[in-house]
Design a protein around this motif. Structure first.
Motif, PDB file in Angstrom:
ATOM      1  N   SER A 195      -9.190  -2.591  10.684  1.00  0.00           N
ATOM      2  CA  SER A 195      -9.898  -2.166   9.470  1.00  0.00           C
ATOM      3  C   SER A 195     -11.398  -2.211   9.702  1.00  0.00           C
ATOM      4  CB  SER A 195      -9.536  -3.057   8.286  1.00  0.00           C
ATOM      5  OG  SER A 195      -9.961  -4.388   8.508  1.00  0.00           O
ATOM      6  N   VAL A 196     -12.114  -1.468   8.870  1.00  0.00           N
ATOM      7  CA  VAL A 196     -13.579  -1.483   8.871  1.00  0.00           C
ATOM      8  C   VAL A 196     -14.044  -1.652   7.428  1.00  0.00           C
ATOM      9  CG1 VAL A 196     -15.699  -0.219   9.365  1.00  0.00           C
ATOM     10  CG2 VAL A 196     -13.736  -0.010  10.911  1.00  0.00           C
ATOM     11  N   ASN A 197     -14.882  -2.652   7.192  1.00  0.00           N
ATOM     12  CA  ASN A 197     -15.477  -2.884   5.875  1.00  0.00           C
ATOM     13  C   ASN A 197     -16.990  -2.703   5.957  1.00  0.00           C
ATOM     14  OD1 ASN A 197     -12.885  -3.729   5.232  1.00  0.00           O
ATOM     15  ND2 ASN A 197     -13.588  -5.477   4.032  1.00  0.00           N
ATOM     16  N   PHE A 198     -17.537  -2.023   4.954  1.00  0.00           N
ATOM     17  CA  PHE A 198     -18.992  -1.913   4.812  1.00  0.00           C
ATOM     18  C   PHE A 198     -19.369  -2.513   3.467  1.00  0.00           C
ATOM     19  CE2 PHE A 198     -22.710   0.501   3.216  1.00  0.00           C
ATOM     20  CZ  PHE A 198     -23.638   0.060   4.151  1.00  0.00           C
ATOM     21  N   LEU A 254     -28.961  -6.073  -9.815  1.00  0.00           N
ATOM     22  CA  LEU A 254     -28.491  -5.884  -8.457  1.00  0.00           C
ATOM     23  C   LEU A 254     -27.455  -4.759  -8.415  1.00  0.00           C
ATOM     24  CD1 LEU A 254     -28.665  -7.450  -5.617  1.00  0.00           C
ATOM     25  CD2 LEU A 254     -26.437  -8.369  -6.277  1.00  0.00           C
ATOM     26  N   ALA A 255     -27.542  -3.914  -7.414  1.00  0.00           N
ATOM     27  CA  ALA A 255     -26.542  -2.864  -7.201  1.00  0.00           C
ATOM     28  C   ALA A 255     -25.767  -3.177  -5.923  1.00  0.00           C
ATOM     29  CB  ALA A 255     -27.213  -1.503  -7.078  1.00  0.00           C
ATOM     30  N   THR A 256     -24.478  -2.890  -5.934  1.00  0.00           N
ATOM     31  CA  THR A 256     -23.652  -3.155  -4.753  1.00  0.00           C
ATOM     32  C   THR A 256     -22.745  -1.960  -4.464  1.00  0.00           C
ATOM     33  OG1 THR A 256     -21.786  -4.131  -5.938  1.00  0.00           O
ATOM     34  CG2 THR A 256     -23.583  -5.608  -5.299  1.00  0.00           C
ATOM     35  N   ALA A 257     -22.286  -1.916  -3.221  1.00  0.00           N
ATOM     36  CA  ALA A 257     -21.313  -0.897  -2.815  1.00  0.00           C
ATOM     37  C   ALA A 257     -20.420  -1.497  -1.736  1.00  0.00           C
ATOM     38  CB  ALA A 257     -22.019   0.349  -2.283  1.00  0.00           C
ATOM     39  N   LYS A 258     -19.127  -1.156  -1.811  1.00  0.00           N
ATOM     40  CA  LYS A 258     -18.153  -1.575  -0.798  1.00  0.00           C
ATOM     41  C   LYS A 258     -17.376  -0.352  -0.357  1.00  0.00           C
ATOM     42  CE  LYS A 258     -17.309  -6.264  -2.633  1.00  0.00           C
ATOM     43  NZ  LYS A 258     -17.476  -7.049  -1.414  1.00  0.00           N
ATOM     44  N   VAL A 259     -17.182  -0.226   0.936  1.00  0.00           N
ATOM     45  CA  VAL A 259     -16.346   0.844   1.484  1.00  0.00           C
ATOM     46  C   VAL A 259     -15.395   0.193   2.493  1.00  0.00           C
ATOM     47  CG1 VAL A 259     -16.262   3.026   2.733  1.00  0.00           C
ATOM     48  CG2 VAL A 259     -18.198   2.534   1.202  1.00  0.00           C
ATOM     49  N   ARG A 260     -14.124   0.577   2.422  1.00  0.00           N
ATOM     50  CA  ARG A 260     -13.119   0.006   3.332  1.00  0.00           C
ATOM     51  C   ARG A 260     -12.232   1.128   3.865  1.00  0.00           C
ATOM     52  NH1 ARG A 260     -10.238  -4.410   5.064  1.00  0.00           N
ATOM     53  NH2 ARG A 260      -7.969  -4.415   4.844  1.00  0.00           N
ATOM     54  N   TRP A 261     -11.937   1.052   5.158  1.00  0.00           N
ATOM     55  CA  TRP A 261     -11.044   2.016   5.812  1.00  0.00           C
ATOM     56  C   TRP A 261      -9.963   1.268   6.560  1.00  0.00           C
ATOM     57  CZ3 TRP A 261     -10.434   2.617  11.252  1.00  0.00           C
ATOM     58  CH2 TRP A 261      -9.624   3.698  11.640  1.00  0.00           C
ATOM     59  N   TYR A 272       3.750   5.242   6.639  1.00  0.00           N
ATOM     60  CA  TYR A 272       2.826   5.905   5.720  1.00  0.00           C
ATOM     61  C   TYR A 272       2.239   7.132   6.392  1.00  0.00           C
ATOM     62  CZ  TYR A 272       3.217   1.430   3.351  1.00  0.00           C
ATOM     63  OH  TYR A 272       3.705   0.313   2.732  1.00  0.00           O
ATOM     64  N   GLU A 273       1.860   8.107   5.572  1.00  0.00           N
ATOM     65  CA  GLU A 273       1.348   9.370   6.100  1.00  0.00           C
ATOM     66  C   GLU A 273      -0.147   9.341   6.371  1.00  0.00           C
ATOM     67  OE1 GLU A 273       2.343  12.586   3.545  1.00  0.00           O
ATOM     68  OE2 GLU A 273       4.484  12.543   4.010  1.00  0.00           O
ATOM     69  N   ASP A 274      -0.911   8.699   5.494  1.00  0.00           N
ATOM     70  CA  ASP A 274      -2.368   8.824   5.525  1.00  0.00           C
ATOM     71  C   ASP A 274      -3.052   7.470   5.713  1.00  0.00           C
ATOM     72  OD1 ASP A 274      -2.006  11.524   4.992  1.00  0.00           O
ATOM     73  OD2 ASP A 274      -2.173  11.236   2.819  1.00  0.00           O
ATOM     74  N   ASP A 275      -4.310   7.536   6.133  1.00  0.00           N
ATOM     75  CA  ASP A 275      -5.169   6.356   6.182  1.00  0.00           C
ATOM     76  C   ASP A 275      -5.716   6.066   4.787  1.00  0.00           C
ATOM     77  OD1 ASP A 275      -4.670   6.461   8.854  1.00  0.00           O
ATOM     78  OD2 ASP A 275      -6.654   7.232   9.411  1.00  0.00           O
ATOM     79  N   GLN A 276      -6.112   4.830   4.588  1.00  0.00           N
ATOM     80  CA  GLN A 276      -6.656   4.406   3.299  1.00  0.00           C
ATOM     81  C   GLN A 276      -8.178   4.388   3.328  1.00  0.00           C
ATOM     82  OE1 GLN A 276      -6.149   0.274   2.635  1.00  0.00           O
ATOM     83  NE2 GLN A 276      -6.992   0.262   0.576  1.00  0.00           N
ATOM     84  N   TRP A 277      -8.766   4.940   2.278  1.00  0.00           N
ATOM     85  CA  TRP A 277     -10.194   4.792   2.024  1.00  0.00           C
ATOM     86  C   TRP A 277     -10.364   4.152   0.653  1.00  0.00           C
ATOM     87  CZ3 TRP A 277     -14.247   5.561   5.237  1.00  0.00           C
ATOM     88  CH2 TRP A 277     -14.010   6.293   6.402  1.00  0.00           C
ATOM     89  N   GLN A 278     -11.252   3.187   0.586  1.00  0.00           N
ATOM     90  CA  GLN A 278     -11.516   2.517  -0.685  1.00  0.00           C
ATOM     91  C   GLN A 278     -13.024   2.421  -0.892  1.00  0.00           C
ATOM     92  OE1 GLN A 278     -11.267  -1.874  -1.351  1.00  0.00           O
ATOM     93  NE2 GLN A 278      -9.373  -1.303  -2.378  1.00  0.00           N
ATOM     94  N   VAL A 279     -13.476   2.761  -2.095  1.00  0.00           N
ATOM     95  CA  VAL A 279     -14.904   2.716  -2.439  1.00  0.00           C
ATOM     96  C   VAL A 279     -15.049   1.997  -3.777  1.00  0.00           C
ATOM     97  CG1 VAL A 279     -16.989   4.044  -2.924  1.00  0.00           C
ATOM     98  CG2 VAL A 279     -15.335   4.900  -1.238  1.00  0.00           C
ATOM     99  N   GLU A 280     -16.018   1.086  -3.837  1.00  0.00           N
ATOM    100  CA  GLU A 280     -16.312   0.409  -5.102  1.00  0.00           C
ATOM    101  C   GLU A 280     -17.819   0.289  -5.268  1.00  0.00           C
ATOM    102  OE1 GLU A 280     -13.906  -2.884  -7.001  1.00  0.00           O
ATOM    103  OE2 GLU A 280     -15.583  -4.004  -6.160  1.00  0.00           O
TER     104      GLU A 280
END
Length: 507
Positions: free
Chosen positions: A347-350, A361-368, A401-409
């Motif tokens: 996995s990769v987390n940003f 404060l502003a935040t962002a999370k991205v996960r693959w 599973y067919e696809d990879d997961q992308w998550q954004v918050e």
């Protein structure tokens, strides 16, 4: 000139995000493998509890035919998703102004699902058994087309064979007592016909009895379809800061991961796999984590990119597959214990945050996560699937599973008072494909969340938060590709609570 937002003024707001901020619907993802505790300043420790209540329901497939894609709305499944909770613990400390150490415990992967309604996933698998009899028994005995007819036939066959043998004996006696050539020819023909019938019946009796015993055992099984997967992970971290102002940091360390699983497939939905049960014993194996971060304290900016490796597990599994005993003609063959591999995904987390003004404060999370590369392939299940000519080369996976997961918050936090902050977030999860496994028919989600943090003392704080999820509609399919459930209009919520401690370190 841009204003300076000292990190101290935003300390309350920063941690308001990390409660109930991540809970994934794709694949087996659960905790999001958060490591932001390691980026806190000074000595820091946290304990986080997360509770997930998802409502996932749909309709089973009423179509009983050869098409994999045809779907006819059937019975309600009831709520498939079971309530689920997990913990996360984290602690870090600075050795000096360059080196930091930390440790994080979480429960990264999991599943908890059970079909409890009156559907094709519970109770006696009547349709599946009747289909098996139609495919395998009817060609041998045309007047037998379902389980009840097979049971009647098998029960009556020994008596019918005994009557036929007695008839042969009687005809042979009559043959010996006549000298009429025409009558002799007639009697010999009748004897031959009865002997042929007897031979066929005797040859078919073991096969028919095996099918009858198999059918009775499966029809007596009224359990539910259920799956549970649990995992625990312990991550050790060592970080080294560099740059003119120590603004950069590289970090990494070992990861110990434990995983276990239980699966049972019931009802007609799983066709000939109905009655399958497996228990994957707990296994501990190891991987690694590495990343790089950047910080600019005067504007409360922090950014981190974290990579986690795959972890290969060699697991002892005990499987019971009733069809295997039927095919082998040996009940003992239905239960086997073997080793097999599961590779939990990399996995990769940003993670990103920045101050907007001295109290905001502003935040962002991205996960693959590449769930498209993940599969669970139990040995006995896979071997039995090879009896189908369509899959005889490689067999079937139990879960894939067919696809990879992308998550954004994305989030925003506001300090309302010196000791109180609130936060809000919106999120999106891509899911891992549609159709997906019947054991989790959800295709990602959209979410909104709220959180708050209160500093009880200068060092101790409590946080609480919640998130509402709108799950994506999805169809659940068997490993063969056959659609067996359609899940629509589902939702859920997440609640979280955290206790944290933070203190300055001077060097």
């Amino acid at each position: 000139m841009r204003a300076t937002f000292h990190l101290k003024t935003l300390t309350v707001a920063i941690a308001a995000f990390s409660v109930a901020s991540v809970a994934s619907a794709a694949g087996l993802d659960r905790s999001g493998q958060d490591v932001t505790a390691f980026f806190q300043d000074g000595v820091y420790a946290e304990a986080v509890y997360t509770y997930i209540d998802a409502d996932v329901s749909g309709r089973d497939n009423a179509f009983n035919g050869d098409s994999n894609t045809r779907f006819e709305e059937g019975n309600k499944t009831g709520d498939i998703a079971e309530d689920y909770d997990f913990f996360r613990y984290g602690a870090k400390a600075d050795i000096n102004d360059t080196f930091s150490v930390g440790i994080i415990y979480d429960e990264p992967f999991g599943a908890a699902a059970e079909y409890t309604g009156d559907s094709n996933f519970t109770g006696s698998p009547t349709v599946a058994i009747d289909n098996l009899i139609g495919d395998r028994v009817t060609p041998l005995v045309p007047n037998v087309t379902n389980a009840q007819e097979l049971s009647n036939y098998v029960n009556e066959l020994p008596g019918n064979l005994a009557t036929a043998r007695a008839g042969v004996t009687q005809l042979q006696g009559a043959l010996q007592n006549t000298t009429d050539p025409a009558i002799q020819a007639q009697l010999r023909g009748q004897i031959t016909t009865l002997q042929t019938t007897i031979a066929r019946g005797e040859a078919a009796l073991p096969t028919l009895t095996a099918f009858d015993n198999y059918a009775e055992a499966q029809l007596a099984n009224t359990q539910t379809t259920k799956v549970e997967v649990r995992s625990q992970s312990l991550t050790g971290l060592l970080g080294a800061k560099f740059g003119a102002n120590k603004e950069f940091q590289i970090y990494g360390g070992p990861v110990a991961q434990r995983i276990e699983a239980q699966v049972r497939l019931r009802g007609s939905a799983y066709d000939l796999a109905t009655g399958y049960t497996s228990n994957s014993n707990p296994d501990m194996d190891y991987g690694w984590i590495a990343g790089m971060s950047y910080s600019k304290p005067e504007i409360a900016l922090k950014a981190a990119l974290t990579y986690r490796s795959e972890i290969d597990h060699n697991i002892d599994i005990t499987e019971t597959y009733p069809l295997a005993g039927l095919l082998a003609g040996d009940l003992a063959a239905a239960t086997q214990t073997n080793d097999y591999e599961i590779t939990t995904p990399k996995s990769v987390n940003f993670d990103f945050q920045t101050g907007i003004n001295p109290t905001t404060l502003a935040t962002a999370k991205v996960r693959w996560v590449p769930w498209g590369d993940f599969a669970i392939t139990p040995p006995l299940y896979n071997e039995v699937s090879k009896n189908n000519p369509l899959y005889e080369d490689d067999g079937l996976n139990l879960v894939e599973y067919e696809d990879d997961q992308w998550q954004v918050e994305l989030g925003l936090a506001k300090r309302l008072a010196p000791a109180l902050a609130v936060s809000g977030s919106i999120g999106w999860d891509s899911g891992a494909g549609d159709p997906t496994t019947s054991l989790g028919p959800v295709d990602g989600y959209y979410s909104v969340g709220l959180g708050a943090k209160y500093n009880v003392t200068e060092n101790w704080a409590v946080s609480a938060g919640g998130k509402y999820l709108w799950f994506g509609d999805a169809q659940g399919a068997l490993p063969t590709g056959k659609i067996v459930v359609d899940a629509e209009d589902n939702d859920g919520f997440i609640l979280g609570a955290k206790l944290s401690y933070q203190a300055k370190q001077g060097f």
